[in-house]
Design an enzyme around this catalytic site. Structure first.
Site, PDB file in Angstrom:
ATOM      1  N   ILE A  33       0.812  -1.220   0.000  1.00  0.00           N
ATOM      2  CA  ILE A  33       0.000   0.000   0.000  1.00  0.00           C
ATOM      3  C   ILE A  33       0.846   1.272   0.000  1.00  0.00           C
ATOM      4  O   ILE A  33       0.293   2.379  -0.060  1.00  0.00           O
ATOM      5  CB  ILE A  33      -0.958   0.030   1.207  1.00  0.00           C
ATOM      6  CG1 ILE A  33      -0.182  -0.102   2.529  1.00  0.00           C
ATOM      7  CG2 ILE A  33      -2.008  -1.046   1.076  1.00  0.00           C
ATOM      8  CD1 ILE A  33      -1.054   0.032   3.759  1.00  0.00           C
ATOM      9  N   GLY A  34       2.167   1.135   0.043  1.00  0.00           N
ATOM     10  CA  GLY A  34       2.970   2.343   0.016  1.00  0.00           C
ATOM     11  C   GLY A  34       4.453   2.067   0.122  1.00  0.00           C
ATOM     12  O   GLY A  34       4.885   0.954   0.450  1.00  0.00           O
ATOM     13  N   HIS A  35       5.227   3.099  -0.180  1.00  0.00           N
ATOM     14  CA  HIS A  35       6.681   3.032  -0.062  1.00  0.00           C
ATOM     15  C   HIS A  35       7.163   4.297   0.644  1.00  0.00           C
ATOM     16  O   HIS A  35       6.716   5.404   0.330  1.00  0.00           O
ATOM     17  CB  HIS A  35       7.352   2.937  -1.434  1.00  0.00           C
ATOM     18  CG  HIS A  35       7.100   1.638  -2.139  1.00  0.00           C
ATOM     19  ND1 HIS A  35       5.958   1.409  -2.885  1.00  0.00           N
ATOM     20  CD2 HIS A  35       7.831   0.495  -2.204  1.00  0.00           C
ATOM     21  CE1 HIS A  35       6.006   0.188  -3.385  1.00  0.00           C
ATOM     22  NE2 HIS A  35       7.131  -0.391  -2.997  1.00  0.00           N
ATOM     23  N   GLY A  36       8.044   4.125   1.606  1.00  0.00           N
ATOM     24  CA  GLY A  36       8.669   5.260   2.265  1.00  0.00           C
ATOM     25  C   GLY A  36      10.067   5.449   1.710  1.00  0.00           C
ATOM     26  O   GLY A  36      10.512   4.720   0.809  1.00  0.00           O
ATOM     27  N   GLY A  37      10.772   6.437   2.263  1.00  0.00           N
ATOM     28  CA  GLY A  37      12.129   6.674   1.802  1.00  0.00           C
ATOM     29  C   GLY A  37      13.055   5.507   2.091  1.00  0.00           C
ATOM     30  O   GLY A  37      14.021   5.267   1.369  1.00  0.00           O
ATOM     31  N   SER A  39      11.612   2.282   3.251  1.00  0.00           N
ATOM     32  CA  SER A  39      10.790   1.134   3.624  1.00  0.00           C
ATOM     33  C   SER A  39       9.703   0.838   2.599  1.00  0.00           C
ATOM     34  O   SER A  39       9.474   1.582   1.657  1.00  0.00           O
ATOM     35  CB  SER A  39      10.130   1.406   4.980  1.00  0.00           C
ATOM     36  OG  SER A  39       9.304   2.553   4.881  1.00  0.00           O
ATOM     37  N   LYS A  56       5.139  -2.050   8.259  1.00  0.00           N
ATOM     38  CA  LYS A  56       6.247  -1.339   7.625  1.00  0.00           C
ATOM     39  C   LYS A  56       7.489  -2.215   7.692  1.00  0.00           C
ATOM     40  O   LYS A  56       7.883  -2.659   8.769  1.00  0.00           O
ATOM     41  CB  LYS A  56       6.495  -0.002   8.340  1.00  0.00           C
ATOM     42  CG  LYS A  56       7.518   0.887   7.668  1.00  0.00           C
ATOM     43  CD  LYS A  56       7.553   2.258   8.319  1.00  0.00           C
ATOM     44  CE  LYS A  56       8.437   3.229   7.548  1.00  0.00           C
ATOM     45  NZ  LYS A  56       8.390   4.593   8.128  1.00  0.00           N
ATOM     46  N   ASP A 144      10.430  15.541   9.123  1.00  0.00           N
ATOM     47  CA  ASP A 144       9.915  15.341   7.759  1.00  0.00           C
ATOM     48  C   ASP A 144       8.404  15.515   7.758  1.00  0.00           C
ATOM     49  O   ASP A 144       7.670  14.706   7.178  1.00  0.00           O
ATOM     50  CB  ASP A 144      10.304  13.962   7.237  1.00  0.00           C
ATOM     51  CG  ASP A 144      10.074  13.824   5.724  1.00  0.00           C
ATOM     52  OD1 ASP A 144      10.034  14.868   5.040  1.00  0.00           O
ATOM     53  OD2 ASP A 144       9.924  12.696   5.242  1.00  0.00           O
TER      54      ASP A 144
END
Length: 460
Positions: A33-37, A39, A56, A144
């Site tokens: 469902i998503g991507h972090g910087g 992770s 995560k 951030d």
């Protein structure tokens, strides 16, 4: 030689593989469902409760090192506007951070063209600022902050996420790292000056408020060089439709001198935020668990978890599987949902029987001094002595010699429902007496554990 090498490799991989298996036993992965910087975030289902969670995954590679502190930072946070942590699993290759799933999407997605209505923007910004004020009080700076790093849950409340660039604040400590989102960077960061943590977050709050009211950024330029120049000069325009009080607040926050920026607490006292609907207090933190919910503990006990070990996990904030199950059930209950268990990932030695009992009347016992008598445990029936492995496990637990263990396994009995209905009335009567006795003993043990926990605090 090859055989020895293979065997050694298997030994090294066993802990990680075991934890991965545990993850799959407890969670069903559904989708990315998503991507972090640093992770990847996956949607999963907690098998025991059926509740959807966000997981995560941070790989243990050199470029992700700044995010390695995120699990410990999340351990220390507990606020209605900060994403709730359920469990942390660490393997040789990854960190798995299991958190509540905010199904409403990013705050960014809730801002329509031209910006939100004033009252809606006020409500969201109030919750965002509450989360920042709480983190600063807890000695954490996010570094951030942006509308993409705030989620909205199913009830329309804001949840701060992504602590990958966060760090602890210590007195007289300045930072030098240049990272974050360019459009949200504070001038002191752009100039590569040593900076304090909280004022950097405050600057980002001004960018977020501007975005909520306009759906645009105050600093925008075709090139990075021009963008950074605008930030350093503090050159921006506020559209005319932005309310006067909100305009003044933005100008107060986006002050070039970091020492002249208001704190998050001061922002919450601003006239634009104090008018209209009254919201939750800025520090409406959930109290630390002093006494677990008896209803939830009974459900957990019914599925084979040791309620004493679960209690210790909660008290020490271990964020293991038992604590995760408790927190997820508590989360369900706080949202008005029924607390139910759907699976059975924890195999008990002997299947326990459900205990429908109300332990809400048990008193919270006062803390006792070390000079008072030691805690007494209940004698165990001779036919229900502890298994040998349980005794050995108890001996490994580190504790004061004056605080004996509280074994609970004797409360588990064979499943009564599996017995034939053709039993004699006398036998049925005996079973019901045993069941009532077990309920009373469990109630007494819960009270005893309360005393134990208070004593434990005194001896720490």
């Amino acid at each position: 030689m090859d055989g020895c090498s293979i065997q050694n490799t298997m030994v090294l991989k066993r802990p990680s593989s075991f934890k991965k298996t545990l993850m799959k036993d407890h969670y069903e992965f559904l989708s990315v469902i998503g991507h972090g910087g640093f992770s990847q975030i996956k949607l999963a289902r907690h098998r025991l409760t059926g509740v959807e969670v966000a997981i995560k995954i941070i790989q243990k590679v050199a470029q992700n090192r700044p995010a390695f502190s995120e699990p410990n930072i999340l351990r220390s946070l507990d606020h209605p506007n900060v994403i709730q942590l359920f469990q942390i699993v660490e393997t040789q290759k990854n960190f798995y951070i299991i958190m509540e799933y905010a199904s409403g999407g990013q705050l960014f997605e809730h801002v329509p063209p031209g910006g939100m209505q004033e009252e809606e923007a006020r409500r969201f910004f109030y919750q965002v600022t509450c989360a920042v004020a709480y983190c600063h009080d807890m000695g954490i700076v996010h570094r951030d902050l942006k509308s993409e790093n705030f989620m909205v849950d199913a009830r329309g409340n804001v949840k701060m996420i992504d602590f990958g660039l966060s760090t602890s604040i210590t007195s007289e400590k300045n930072f030098h790292e240049f990272w974050g989102t360019l459009s949200h960077l504070a001038p002191e960061m752009v100039l590569s000056q040593a900076y304090e943590g909280p004022p950097v977050d405050i600057w980002s709050l001004g960018i977020i408020l501007y975005f909520l009211l306009t759906r645009s950024r105050p600093f925008m330029a075709p090139t990075t060089h021009e963008l950074l120049k605008l930030i350093v000069l503090g050159s921006y325009n506020i559209p005319h439709h932005v309310p006067l009080q909100a305009r003044k607040l933005i100008q107060e926050i986006l002050t070039l001198n970091p020492k002249e920026r208001p704190t998050a607490k001061k922002i919450l006292e601003h006239p634009w935020l104090t008018q209209g609907e009254q919201y939750l207090p800025p520090h409406g933190t959930k109290s630390l668990i002093k006494r677990p919910d008896p209803e939830i503990m009974t459900i957990i006990f019914d599925k084979g978890y040791d309620i004493y070990k679960t209690w210790v996990s909660l008290a020490n904030r271990k964020f293991n599987a038992a604590m995760a199950t408790y927190l997820i059930l508590e989360h369900q209950k706080s949202h008005g949902e029924s607390c139910t268990l759907q699976g059975k990932p924890v195999p008990p030695r002997v299947k326990p029987h459900p205990l429908g009992m109300d332990m809400s009347h048990l008193p919270v016992l006062p803390r006792r001094s070390s000079s008072e008598p030691n805690l007494c445990t209940f004698p165990l029936p001779s036919q229900n002595q502890l298994p040998k492995e349980a005794k050995e496990a108890e001996q490994k637990v580190t504790r004061s010699a004056s605080l004996p263990a509280i074994p609970l396994q004797f409360l588990t009995t064979p499943d009564i429902a599996s017995r034939p209905d053709s039993e004699q009335p006398h036998a049925k009567k005996q079973r019901w007496k045993q069941k009532e006795k077990k309920a009373k003993v469990l109630e007494a043990v819960m009270s005893n554990i309360l005393y134990y926990m208070e004593c434990y605090k005194c001896y720490e």
